[in-house]
Design a protein around this motif. Sequence first.
Motif, short mmCIF file in Angstrom:
data_model
loop_
_atom_site.label_atom_id
_atom_site.label_comp_id
_atom_site.label_asym_id
_atom_site.label_seq_id
_atom_site.Cartn_x
_atom_site.Cartn_y
_atom_site.Cartn_z
N SER A 195 0.81 -1.21 0.00
CA SER A 195 0.00 0.00 0.00
C SER A 195 0.85 1.26 0.00
O SER A 195 0.45 2.28 -0.55
CB SER A 195 -0.94 -0.01 1.20
N LEU A 205 2.81 6.61 -1.99
CA LEU A 205 1.84 5.60 -2.39
C LEU A 205 2.53 4.44 -3.10
O LEU A 205 3.32 4.65 -4.03
CB LEU A 205 0.78 6.21 -3.31
N ALA A 209 -1.64 0.79 -3.80
CA ALA A 209 -2.48 2.00 -3.83
C ALA A 209 -2.76 2.41 -5.28
O ALA A 209 -3.91 2.68 -5.65
CB ALA A 209 -1.81 3.14 -3.08
N ILE A 210 -1.72 2.42 -6.10
CA ILE A 210 -1.88 2.87 -7.49
C ILE A 210 -2.78 1.92 -8.29
O ILE A 210 -3.50 2.34 -9.19
CB ILE A 210 -0.49 3.02 -8.16
N SER A 212 -5.26 0.23 -6.91
CA SER A 212 -6.55 0.07 -6.23
C SER A 212 -7.75 0.64 -6.99
O SER A 212 -8.86 0.14 -6.81
CB SER A 212 -6.50 0.62 -4.80
N PRO A 213 -7.58 1.65 -7.86
CA PRO A 213 -8.75 2.06 -8.67
C PRO A 213 -9.31 0.90 -9.49
O PRO A 213 -10.53 0.79 -9.66
CB PRO A 213 -8.17 3.16 -9.58
N THR A 216 -11.18 -1.44 -7.05
CA THR A 216 -12.44 -0.83 -6.62
C THR A 216 -13.47 -0.86 -7.75
O THR A 216 -14.62 -1.24 -7.54
CB THR A 216 -12.19 0.62 -6.17
N SER B 212 -9.49 5.75 -4.33
CA SER B 212 -9.10 4.56 -3.57
C SER B 212 -7.59 4.45 -3.29
O SER B 212 -7.22 3.83 -2.28
CB SER B 212 -9.63 3.28 -4.23
N PRO B 213 -6.71 5.04 -4.11
CA PRO B 213 -5.29 5.00 -3.71
C PRO B 213 -5.06 5.65 -2.34
O PRO B 213 -4.24 5.17 -1.55
CB PRO B 213 -4.59 5.82 -4.81
N LEU B 214 -5.82 6.70 -2.05
CA LEU B 214 -5.68 7.36 -0.74
C LEU B 214 -6.21 6.46 0.37
O LEU B 214 -5.59 6.36 1.44
CB LEU B 214 -6.43 8.69 -0.74
N THR B 216 -6.38 3.17 0.31
CA THR B 216 -5.47 2.04 0.44
C THR B 216 -4.19 2.44 1.17
O THR B 216 -3.75 1.76 2.08
CB THR B 216 -5.13 1.47 -0.95
#
Lengths: 303, 303
Positions: A195, A205, A209-210, A212-213, A216, B212-214, B216
């Motif tokens: 993360s 990040l 995290a990168i 995760s879009p 989601t 969502s990166p934030l 995560t």
Amino acid sequence: MSRAKYLTGDKEGIEEFLARFDTFLFDCDGVLWSGDHMFPGTKETLEMLRAKDKRLVFVTNNSTKSRADYKKKFDKMGIPSDVEEVFGSAYSAAIYVSRILKLPSPKNKVYVLGEAGIETELDSENVPHIGGTDPSLRRDITQADFDGLADGSLLDPDVGVVLSGLDFHVNYLKLAHAFTYLRKGAVFLATNTDSTLPMSHTLFLGAGAIGSPLVTAYGKDPVALGKPSQAMMDAIEGKFKLDRNRTCMVGDRLNTDIQFGIEGGLGGTLLVLTGVTQKEEIMGEDKVVVPSVYVDKLGDLLG
Amino acid sequence: MSRAKYLTGDKEGIEEFLARFDTFLFDCDGVLWSGDHMFPGTKETLEMLRAKDKRLVFVTNNSTKSRADYKKKFDKMGIPSDVEEVFGSAYSAAIYVSRILKLPSPKNKVYVLGEAGIETELDSENVPHIGGTDPSLRRDITQADFDGLADGSLLDPDVGVVLSGLDFHVNYLKLAHAFTYLRKGAVFLATNTDSTLPMSHTLFLGAGAIGSPLVTAYGKDPVALGKPSQAMMDAIEGKFKLDRNRTCMVGDRLNTDIQFGIEGGLGGTLLVLTGVTQKEEIMGEDKVVVPSVYVDKLGDLLG
């Protein structure tokens, strides 16, 4: 779960611990260095281990660099190393696509969300790929892109895999391509799901995290090829023919490095406090992931 | 949970249903139109409802547009509307910051991850902000950025809130700013958390995906100001003085629109199948979120 043993300053405990292993798997960022800042004693500790005939493997989830790039990083930091000692998540992912997934050509093309390191390792396994560092994707998305992705005219019909890694050039256009390929049925892989990323003495990040879009929006998790995925441990074992009982994982993260070592059934795990994990996180009887031993910094192994 | 009643073609059922309400809250994308494509019968249905003296409120989670922008969209689509009938998640967020959060000035500055719509609504509530559409942030991140964020020299000490919305110009640099402000203690808000965005007759990445990166990296969820957050319902009720019993929510998404209406204790909910939700998702006794009634498309209310 018993508490981890603190070895900083414990000369005898260190000797005893090191003697239990032939191989040390090292996480790099947060263990050897943070960004371009090398921790004191790193170089000397690695030299000490080599002098004791220990085998060193540098296991990194950093997917932005290929093994050759990583070798250059070691050179720059003044640490002797061999490219074959480096095992990165981009390499792990390339091996997974070419040797395990084995989609029939030409439907085995990979859409990459990530940097050059992934592309280099895919090339090394002769896996075709698009996306990645393609300069034509480094721009704002337009209505024509939305329409062309929607009607499929902008899609490559041979893409069978979306591989998500750390991309410092991430943008909506790239994410929209990756998301559309996933919705069309592409296999969803990630080099790693960290993360955060230790850099400049703090956190930024990470690949998890990168990517995760996509998780989601698509609603499904990728198959991750970095730590703590045991797919990576299997690949390391296969390449280095190591005895897991006499192997120790060294890292700064409980939920990737230390978990990776514990789930892999290694003989031991060593946590350093120069990265993500704070001392408080391993204290107390209620902790689930606990390393065998810990030190303030790697250099403390010098005694 | 009882099954939803299907009203398409059921003239009597429609009459009876409409008579139960004074106010209709409408989701827009996926209900009235998809992108620039208006669904057949939308305009006539809204006219029919106005002719029956129903009050219409357009409740949108789209944070890229201000209420004034949305009014222009209605004009362009040839649908009569008033800017006061529009209630967007960017407006909802601005109201939350200015009237509920009420951080003491000057520590009430908002770092925006999003488009101009959010900035316009923050301006309308006199909330200071940075980030957003600032052109100096539309570039690659550099080592100097990493260092300056790490040592705080690039940070605005007055930022007390990070507000995340849909940003078609998202990049690593903007995410790194937002993440650093969160780690420094900024309050984490989101205009909305829709995972996907209906456009060009298909789905793209929504505000919930882009933010969502934030989530995560930071490891915490934002307070969301769009549907289905009841903070938005309370704000709508306060503004329009509506009788919840005689209000119906019309939408295309079970987990935002319909849930929003059910949790808000509205007299009814109406699902249209022109957007995200498929018919199969509301059939069966095991479903948790079920609308009162559903139609294939909004225009079916014309009978």
